[in-house]
Scaffold this motif. Structure first.
Motif, mmCIF file in Angstrom:
data_model
loop_
_atom_site.group_PDB
_atom_site.id
_atom_site.type_symbol
_atom_site.label_atom_id
_atom_site.label_comp_id
_atom_site.label_asym_id
_atom_site.label_seq_id
_atom_site.Cartn_x
_atom_site.Cartn_y
_atom_site.Cartn_z
ATOM 1 N N THR A 1 -6.880 0.413 4.931
ATOM 2 C CA THR A 1 -6.142 -0.850 4.838
ATOM 3 C C THR A 1 -5.308 -1.084 6.090
ATOM 4 O O THR A 1 -5.264 -2.196 6.631
ATOM 5 N N VAL B 1 0.840 -1.200 0.000
ATOM 6 C CA VAL B 1 0.000 0.000 0.000
ATOM 7 C C VAL B 1 0.877 1.253 0.000
ATOM 8 O O VAL B 1 0.547 2.262 -0.631
ATOM 9 N N THR C 1 -8.267 -6.856 2.180
ATOM 10 C CA THR C 1 -8.216 -6.686 3.631
ATOM 11 C C THR C 1 -9.517 -6.179 4.234
ATOM 12 O O THR C 1 -9.643 -6.131 5.464
ATOM 13 N N TYR C 2 -10.486 -5.788 3.413
ATOM 14 C CA TYR C 2 -11.713 -5.188 3.933
ATOM 15 C C TYR C 2 -12.613 -6.281 4.496
ATOM 16 O O TYR C 2 -13.184 -7.074 3.751
ATOM 17 N N ARG D 1 -11.099 -2.944 -0.936
ATOM 18 C CA ARG D 1 -9.897 -2.141 -1.138
ATOM 19 C C ARG D 1 -9.213 -2.450 -2.476
ATOM 20 O O ARG D 1 -8.852 -1.544 -3.222
ATOM 21 N N ASP E 1 -7.516 -2.133 8.789
ATOM 22 C CA ASP E 1 -7.971 -3.512 8.596
ATOM 23 C C ASP E 1 -6.978 -4.518 9.167
ATOM 24 O O ASP E 1 -7.359 -5.565 9.691
#
Length: 579
Positions: free
Chosen positions: A242, A135, A309-310, A194, A245
């Motif tokens: 993220t 990310v 990751t959501y 995401r 998460d």
């Protein structure tokens, strides 16, 4: 690729969970059969059962647990699917609320427990660190392009036969796009997840980068830069989600700085990447081509290695597998049972930040603080030639390389982080002792430690240092070291402001951060345009001194919120009121 594999793993886990819970479901069905003797001869089968009044029975499975533990498995066709819904671990079998989409009962799918290995915050630490770093690279790909054109400003302006003030619009328009795009990305990530947002926006962003590189006119180029900025803005709002998460409240003390250390370096790397393009035989268009190549590499990394990751989306996948396996369409994720439409959430996401600014002192002051920092940062992309080339006579390429000094200023964050981590654990222990309970999250005010440990004072000191020692009779290393000190101040303040807002506003943090993002990038874009005449007319010494004075006025803000923030939050409609 990772998302596809993840989807399949969730299906396998769903199958295994149903197999584990089938015995419990049989016992539950037997209990229901004993409780309703009038239906003992029911032969309607599973389909008849699902359309019966069985849904009117809303007693939770816990009431039958003692009986089920004493019964041996007894299979019955009566209530088979309903029994399974009540028996699966982590599924909340209940009547639908009045604000949900349909009437009747619903099986709301959740995690099997706090230690569910499918839950992103329970993944192995190495996997979570890798996802956080990916990310960060998405952020670098988007933010490096914001400053890269400033590295070739003289050549860019000469190519289009415009003034350097007009040439700064290539940077300014990109920042304007950033500020607007960030307002819309959040709701999309909360509805679609995401990864799909990262991938979709990255693809469109790359298309606009390619168009920028092929732009036939000055007007076309700055317009395309605006749209590229809109689609490059996803990390500004989604990346924070993220990180949330993947990491719990305590772990975020070091996980968010890890993201910020890498992600915030993007604007600094832009001039470094293009440092010698302007003075070489390469066209300024190679700034766009280099960012296109780098973004393409990042896109491949996202597709191949970045997992979704959501959590609500992962639970939607799990609920979908339950529906497919059992044939019962009452399995729903929390995301699927709420009535609020995507357009309604988008509308709230756009207008709420501008409503909050009138009532939230915390947001107002911190937005102003970050806006000042970004004004200084992005005017420097245009102003560094005045500071170093004009005074010390060094080359354009070497001036761009000096931006590495600002990045070097990030490195003392490692020592600061060690101290903040220790103090955060002490804060949690003190809370636990004072309340007599186990506290798992630090106070929001502990997030301000980064700024309080020198960061708030580093910015004005570095600006005064640079402004008052930028003479050719003084070593060039003086303003360079001042630039490094400025880097330390910016990164620590950025971390403190973001984490403090996230912890203070919880569910409303996205709206709060949206306004902060909008103001700082929009203002930075505007000041980028006036930076050239500003430095030309006032000179380096006066201009940087003025910026230092403004930042000095804001330096006490972190300390004010540390001592009085909890009282301010009690008067807020949106903030968390925990002291």
């Amino acid at each position: 690729m990772q998302s596809v594999l993840q989807y399949r793993r969730i299906r396998l886990a769903a199958v295994q969970q149903i197999e584990r819970d089938t015995e419990k479901a049989g016992a539950f069905a037997a209990v229901r059969h004993l409780r309703r003797p009038n239906n003992a001869n029911n032969t309607g089968g599973i389909e008849d059962e699902d359309n019966s009044n069985d849904d009117d029975d809303s007693e939770p499975a816990e009431q039958y647990q003692e009986v089920m533990n004493r019964l041996s498995t007894q299979q019955t066709r009566y209530s088979a699917r309903t029994a399974l819904g009540y028996s699966i671990t982590g599924v909340d079998a209940r009547a639908r609320a009045t604000n949900e989409t349909e009437a009747g009962h619903v099986f709301v799918v959740g995690w099997e427990g706090e230690d569910d290995p499918l839950k992103p915050s329970n993944w192995p630490r190495s996997k979570r660190i890798t996802a956080t770093i990916v990310v960060s690279f998405i952020a670098i790909a988007g933010t490096a392009a914001s400053s890269i054109d400033a590295a070739v400003l003289p050549q860019y302006s000469a190519y289009w036969h415009v003034s350097e003030v007009a040439g700064t619009l290539a940077t300014a328009m990109y920042l304007f796009g950033f500020s607007i795009g960030a307002q819309f990305v959040g709701p999309f990530s909360e509805a679609l997840g995401r990864n799909i947002v990262y991938i979709a926006t990255m693809v469109i962003y790359m298309l606009f980068l390619m168009a920028c590189g092929l732009a036939p006119s000055y007007g076309a180029h700055i317009t395309l830069r605006f749209f590229a900025g809109i689609f490059a803005s996803s990390p500004l709002t989604v990346a924070g989600g993220t990180v949330a998460d993947l990491w719990n409240a305590v772990e975020k003390t070091w996980a968010f700085p890890l993201y910020a250390f890498l992600g915030f370096s993007g604007p600094l790397m832009g001039p470094v990447i293009a440092s010698y393009i302007g003075t070489s035989s390469l066209s300024w268009r190679w700034c766009e081509w280099l960012m296109l190549i780098f973004s393409g590499v990042v896109l491949v990394i996202i597709i191949l290695f970045q997992p979704e990751t959501y959590a609500p989306l992962l639970l939607s996948w799990k609920a979908k597998h339950f529906r497919a396996i059992t044939g019962d369409d009452r399995f729903r994720s929390p995301l699927e049972v709420r009535r609020t439409s995507f357009l309604a959430r988008l509308r709230v996401a756009v207008y709420r930040p501008f409503v909050m600014i009138w009532t939230e002192t915390i947001i107002l002051l911190l937005a102003l603080y970050l806006t000042i920092l970004y004004i200084v940062l992005f005017t420097f992309f245009v102003a560094f030639p005045f500071v170093f080339e004009d005074v010390y006579g060094i080359s354009q390429g070497l001036t761009n390389i000096i931006w590495l000094a600002v990045f070097v200023g990030f490195w003392p964050l490692g020592l600061t982080l060690h101290i903040v981590w220790k103090w955060t654990l002490q804060d949690i222990a003190a809370q636990s002792e004072a309340t007599g309970t186990t506290v798992t999250a630090p106070r929001a005010e502990t997030r301000l430690y980064f700024a309080m440990l020198g960061g708030a004072f580093a910015v004005p000191i570095s600006l005064f240092w640079m402004g008052w020692t930028d003479y050719n009779s003084i070593s060039i290393w003086s303003p360079i070291v001042a630039a490094a000190l400025f880097g330390y101040g910016v990164i620590t303040l950025f971390i403190s402001v973001y984490m403090y807002i996230i912890d203070s506003y919880a569910a409303y943090a996205a709206s709060a951060l949206s306004f902060v993002t909008f103001t700082r990038y929009f203002a930075a874009g505007g000041f980028t345009i006036i930076a050239v005449p500003w430095f030309e007319n006032l000179g380096v010494h006066y201009t940087v001194t003025i910026l230092g004075c403004i930042s000095a006025v804001m330096a006490p803000v972190p300390f004010v919120f540390y001592y009085f923030g909890h009282k301010i939050r009690t008067k807020s409609k949106y903030a968390v009121h925990k002291e």
